[in-house]
Design an enzyme around this catalytic site. Sequence first.
Site, PDB file in Angstrom:
ATOM      1  N   TYR A 156       0.838  -1.212   0.000  1.00 19.90           N
ATOM      2  CA  TYR A 156       0.000   0.000   0.000  1.00 19.90           C
ATOM      3  C   TYR A 156       0.874   1.265   0.000  1.00 19.90           C
ATOM      4  CZ  TYR A 156      -3.716   3.215   1.503  1.00 19.90           C
ATOM      5  OH  TYR A 156      -4.613   4.254   1.588  1.00 19.90           O
ATOM      6  N   LYS A 160       0.940   3.995  -3.071  1.00 22.76           N
ATOM      7  CA  LYS A 160       0.527   5.372  -2.836  1.00 22.76           C
ATOM      8  C   LYS A 160       1.674   6.354  -3.085  1.00 22.76           C
ATOM      9  CE  LYS A 160      -3.819   5.043  -1.811  1.00 22.76           C
ATOM     10  NZ  LYS A 160      -4.765   5.305  -2.919  1.00 22.76           N
TER      11      LYS A 160
HETATM   12  P1  NAD Z   1     -13.622   2.432   0.696  1.00 27.44           P
HETATM   13  O1  NAD Z   1     -13.221   0.996   0.804  1.00 27.44           O
HETATM   14  O2  NAD Z   1     -14.732   2.943   1.553  1.00 27.44           O
HETATM   15  O3  NAD Z   1     -13.965   2.736  -0.840  1.00 27.44           O
HETATM   16  C1  NAD Z   1     -13.153   2.245  -1.863  1.00 27.44           C
HETATM   17  C2  NAD Z   1     -14.018   1.967  -3.079  1.00 27.44           C
HETATM   18  O4  NAD Z   1     -13.163   1.491  -4.147  1.00 27.44           O
HETATM   19  C3  NAD Z   1     -15.064   0.878  -2.837  1.00 27.44           C
HETATM   20  O5  NAD Z   1     -16.346   1.325  -3.243  1.00 27.44           O
HETATM   21  C4  NAD Z   1     -14.579  -0.290  -3.683  1.00 27.44           C
HETATM   22  O6  NAD Z   1     -15.641  -1.093  -4.199  1.00 27.44           O
HETATM   23  C5  NAD Z   1     -13.835   0.431  -4.796  1.00 27.44           C
HETATM   24  N1  NAD Z   1     -12.887  -0.434  -5.492  1.00 27.44           N
HETATM   25  C6  NAD Z   1     -12.036  -1.358  -4.967  1.00 27.44           C
HETATM   26  N2  NAD Z   1     -11.349  -1.959  -5.950  1.00 27.44           N
HETATM   27  C7  NAD Z   1     -11.754  -1.392  -7.120  1.00 27.44           C
HETATM   28  C8  NAD Z   1     -11.408  -1.592  -8.488  1.00 27.44           C
HETATM   29  N3  NAD Z   1     -10.506  -2.519  -8.850  1.00 27.44           N
HETATM   30  N4  NAD Z   1     -12.004  -0.824  -9.421  1.00 27.44           N
HETATM   31  C9  NAD Z   1     -12.947   0.085  -9.077  1.00 27.44           C
HETATM   32  N5  NAD Z   1     -13.342   0.301  -7.801  1.00 27.44           N
HETATM   33  C10 NAD Z   1     -12.734  -0.426  -6.844  1.00 27.44           C
HETATM   34  O7  NAD Z   1     -12.276   3.267   0.923  1.00 27.44           O
HETATM   35  P2  NAD Z   1     -12.012   4.814   1.316  1.00 27.44           P
HETATM   36  O8  NAD Z   1     -11.532   4.840   2.713  1.00 27.44           O
HETATM   37  O9  NAD Z   1     -13.143   5.665   0.893  1.00 27.44           O
HETATM   38  O10 NAD Z   1     -10.717   5.084   0.419  1.00 27.44           O
HETATM   39  C11 NAD Z   1     -10.803   5.750  -0.848  1.00 27.44           C
HETATM   40  C12 NAD Z   1      -9.389   6.077  -1.309  1.00 27.44           C
HETATM   41  O11 NAD Z   1      -8.753   6.926  -0.359  1.00 27.44           O
HETATM   42  C13 NAD Z   1      -8.493   4.843  -1.468  1.00 27.44           C
HETATM   43  O12 NAD Z   1      -7.661   5.027  -2.587  1.00 27.44           O
HETATM   44  C14 NAD Z   1      -7.660   4.866  -0.188  1.00 27.44           C
HETATM   45  O13 NAD Z   1      -6.432   4.224  -0.337  1.00 27.44           O
HETATM   46  C15 NAD Z   1      -7.513   6.357   0.038  1.00 27.44           C
HETATM   47  N6  NAD Z   1      -7.204   6.712   1.436  1.00 27.44           N
HETATM   48  C16 NAD Z   1      -8.073   6.397   2.435  1.00 27.44           C
HETATM   49  C17 NAD Z   1      -7.742   6.750   3.749  1.00 27.44           C
HETATM   50  C18 NAD Z   1      -8.646   6.425   4.929  1.00 27.44           C
HETATM   51  O14 NAD Z   1      -8.200   6.617   6.072  1.00 27.44           O
HETATM   52  N7  NAD Z   1      -9.868   5.957   4.710  1.00 27.44           N
HETATM   53  C19 NAD Z   1      -6.548   7.426   4.020  1.00 27.44           C
HETATM   54  C20 NAD Z   1      -5.692   7.723   2.969  1.00 27.44           C
HETATM   55  C21 NAD Z   1      -6.049   7.371   1.670  1.00 27.44           C
END
Ligand code: NAD
Length: 253
Positions: A156, A160
């Site tokens: 991860y 990123k």
């Molecule tokens: P989440 O799991 O709630 O949502 C992620 C979405 O991506 C889901 O709807 C899932 O179905 C979809 N997905 C997964 N694989 C996929 C694919 N191959 N093609 C299309 N869609 C796909 O996650 P989140 O927390 O909302 O995270 C969203 C983004 O933000 C991610 O890239 C994550 O790495 C990043 N992020 C999140 C956090 C956090 O603390 N939540 C922090 C830093 C970065």
Amino acid sequence: MSGELDGRVAAVTGGGSGIGRAIAYELAAIGAAVLVADITEKAAEETAGEARKRGARSAAVRCDVSRETDAAAMVAAATQRFGRLDFLVNCAGNLPRLLPVVDLPESDWNALLDVHLTGTFLCSRAAFDVIAEHEGAVVNLSSSYAFKGRPNAADYSAAKAGIFGFTRALAVELAPHATANAIAPGPIDTPRWRAGLSEDELAAKRARRTADVPMGRLGTPEDIARTVAFLLGPNARWITGQVFHVNGGEFFP
Ligand code: NAD
């Protein structure tokens, strides 16, 4: 709906949940038509349906961002449905299994990079020409873990971090027609962030991570969505190739 993105069209990957869903609602609220793309079609349709209920133009498409043909179909769906595509938000992400490097199978590594990094590349490449045509913008979701390194999530952290280099190269190639920036969120309370934890474990995680944040709370999906809205809007046209750390002061690069 009317606002500063009136007449513009955005595609949001990962728009079926968490941060992506909040981004879709925020962009819809300021006037954009929104194509919600997610590997989970039902979730994408729920987001698009709610955006329509709120008065926006919105549609859903099933898209696995790690597949070239799906990325191309997403762009085609936006242009067929709404006549153009101005903005792409690369937010889709799968979860790491949380294994130390010595135990991390190459298949896990590949599966994580395929979605977060290669998916960002494939969708950006598919959308490049139409976005450049309309003075558009790309926003890519990275993470503070790209800088800090997350123990047991080297896959991860690497994916990123790769997004930063990709975003900078993309920004230079899109200029002067369009912009590309990345956001590195700190801890954001989403379904992903809560995945697999019992109530007790979740309470402990919330307390531990909140203690890391000088602003005294976890982030919300809306904190990130508002940053995306700014980066796509008319007041950010001279900002490109940058990384925005949206993390309540948790981390200073
Ligand atoms: P989440 O799991 O709630 O949502 C992620 C979405 O991506 C889901 O709807 C899932 O179905 C979809 N997905 C997964 N694989 C996929 C694919 N191959 N093609 C299309 N869609 C796909 O996650 P989140 O927390 O909302 O995270 C969203 C983004 O933000 C991610 O890239 C994550 O790495 C990043 N992020 C999140 C956090 C956090 O603390 N939540 C922090 C830093 C970065």
